[in-house]
Design a protein around this motif. Structure first.
Motif, short mmCIF file in Angstrom:
data_model
loop_
_atom_site.label_atom_id
_atom_site.label_comp_id
_atom_site.label_asym_id
_atom_site.label_seq_id
_atom_site.Cartn_x
_atom_site.Cartn_y
_atom_site.Cartn_z
N PHE A 11 -4.30 -5.83 -14.28
CA PHE A 11 -3.86 -5.49 -12.67
C PHE A 11 -3.69 -7.33 -12.52
CE2 PHE A 11 -6.66 -2.14 -13.71
CZ PHE A 11 -5.40 -0.89 -13.15
N ILE A 12 -3.40 -8.25 -13.80
CA ILE A 12 -3.22 -9.62 -13.20
C ILE A 12 -1.49 -9.67 -13.22
CG2 ILE A 12 -2.94 -11.76 -13.45
CD1 ILE A 12 -5.42 -11.45 -14.91
N TYR A 13 -0.58 -10.14 -12.47
CA TYR A 13 0.70 -10.38 -11.84
C TYR A 13 1.02 -11.91 -12.60
CZ TYR A 13 -0.30 -5.33 -9.73
OH TYR A 13 -0.72 -4.55 -9.52
N GLU A 14 2.42 -11.48 -12.92
CA GLU A 14 2.89 -13.03 -13.15
C GLU A 14 4.09 -13.49 -10.96
OE1 GLU A 14 5.29 -12.47 -15.98
OE2 GLU A 14 4.48 -11.85 -17.69
N GLU A 15 3.68 -12.51 -11.22
CA GLU A 15 4.37 -13.23 -9.60
C GLU A 15 3.73 -12.70 -8.29
OE1 GLU A 15 8.60 -11.31 -9.63
OE2 GLU A 15 9.20 -12.85 -11.04
N GLU A 16 3.36 -13.30 -7.44
CA GLU A 16 3.21 -12.96 -6.16
C GLU A 16 3.38 -11.72 -5.23
OE1 GLU A 16 2.38 -15.35 -2.29
OE2 GLU A 16 3.46 -14.37 -1.70
N THR A 17 2.21 -10.66 -5.42
CA THR A 17 2.56 -8.96 -5.59
C THR A 17 1.67 -8.95 -3.83
OG1 THR A 17 2.20 -8.77 -7.63
CG2 THR A 17 1.91 -6.59 -6.37
N LEU A 18 2.15 -8.43 -3.04
CA LEU A 18 1.83 -7.28 -1.84
C LEU A 18 1.29 -6.11 -2.75
CD1 LEU A 18 4.59 -8.34 0.53
CD2 LEU A 18 2.05 -9.53 -0.20
N LEU A 19 0.22 -5.98 -2.36
CA LEU A 19 -0.63 -4.57 -2.39
C LEU A 19 -0.50 -4.07 -0.75
CD1 LEU A 19 -2.86 -4.84 -5.45
CD2 LEU A 19 -0.44 -3.88 -5.42
N THR A 20 -0.30 -2.69 -0.74
CA THR A 20 -0.42 -1.96 0.51
C THR A 20 -1.99 -0.75 0.11
OG1 THR A 20 1.36 -1.90 1.08
CG2 THR A 20 -0.02 -0.76 2.07
N VAL A 21 -2.66 -1.34 0.94
CA VAL A 21 -4.13 -0.93 0.99
C VAL A 21 -3.79 -0.07 2.40
CG1 VAL A 21 -7.10 -0.55 1.25
CG2 VAL A 21 -5.18 -3.08 0.03
N LEU A 22 -5.04 1.45 2.28
CA LEU A 22 -4.59 2.83 3.35
C LEU A 22 -6.60 2.72 2.76
CD1 LEU A 22 -3.79 4.51 5.12
CD2 LEU A 22 -3.58 6.06 2.58
N LYS A 23 -7.21 2.30 4.48
CA LYS A 23 -8.05 2.96 4.50
C LYS A 23 -7.75 5.09 4.54
CE LYS A 23 -12.65 1.80 6.65
NZ LYS A 23 -12.98 0.91 7.42
N THR A 24 -9.16 5.33 3.84
CA THR A 24 -8.43 7.28 4.41
C THR A 24 -9.68 7.24 4.48
OG1 THR A 24 -8.85 6.96 1.83
CG2 THR A 24 -6.86 6.87 2.61
N SER A 25 -11.20 6.77 4.72
CA SER A 25 -12.48 7.72 5.47
C SER A 25 -11.61 8.48 6.32
CB SER A 25 -13.01 6.12 5.77
OG SER A 25 -12.91 5.62 6.63
N LEU A 26 -13.13 8.86 6.74
CA LEU A 26 -12.74 10.44 7.21
C LEU A 26 -14.07 10.48 7.89
CD1 LEU A 26 -11.14 13.26 4.79
CD2 LEU A 26 -10.41 12.18 6.57
#
Length: 211
Positions: A11-26
């Protein structure tokens, strides 16, 4: 910036990477998360919907297939809010690989991360996680990851705090970064701010646009 795997090299990327995080708590703060790469592929998830999850103070980060990558657990007793991270699922018979604690200086609050396998590889987290605006710095004060609000490109409306961006700099372990997000969510919660206001020091460039 020179970094390496703390949780998993994949999970190490060679380029700058944007991950989208979705909080799914109910039901409770911090119960669930889904994390997607720039192509929309699920890469991480956290499914902790047990009623005693918060009381237990333990969360498990998994990959898309459900393989347990990291367990974060609150250390008790502790004078500060200290959490520790363990590789894989559970902590029995394992030594922690890092610790996270909130530190307060007059007029300023930050979070300190200590890597046990490499005493010189410490990190500092500054900013406001509750406002989804904070930065992770390495020991050289270089930014290695950022948490940002997102803006919908079509409507120019800022999305709610349940959807935000984790920006990874090249060479920084994304699984480790997501583990820190889990701890920040537990330490800060969402009870100290509403979903409409932003700190005055947040500029437009700090926001990430959804395309």
């Amino acid at each position: 910036m020179k970094a390496g795997a703390i949780v998993e090299e994949g999970f190490i990327y060679e380029e700058e990477t944007l991950l989208t995080v979705l909080k799914t708590s109910l039901f409770f703060t911090g119960d669930g998360f889904s994390v997607y790469d720039p192509k929309g592929t699920l890469i991480f998830r956290v499914d902790s919907y047990e009623p005693d999850a918060r009381e237990k103070g333990e969360l498990v980060l998994m990959d898309a297939a459900g393989r347990c990558l990291l367990t974060v657990r609150r250390k008790r007793p502790s004078l500060h809010q200290r959490w520790e991270g363990f590789l894989g699922e559970g902590i029995d018979g394992k030594k922690p690989i890092f610790s996270v604690k909130r530190s307060s200086i007059i007029g300023r609050s930050s979070v300190t991360v200590e890597i046990y396998s490499n005493p010189g590889e410490d990190y500092q987290i500054e900013g406001s996680f509750s406002h989804r605006c904070c930065t992770i710095f390495n020991a050289a004060k270089e930014s290695v990851a950022e948490i940002r609000r997102k803006v919908d490109a079509s409507t120019h409306v800022m999305l709610g705090k349940d959807v935000f961006t984790l920006c990874l700099k090249p060479g920084f372990d994304g699984a480790f970064a997501m583990g820190l997000v889990l701890v920040l969510d537990q330490i800060t919660g969402d009870d100290d701010s509403d979903d409409t206001g932003l700190p005055v020091d947040i500029a437009a460039d700090d926001l990430t646009t959804v395309t």
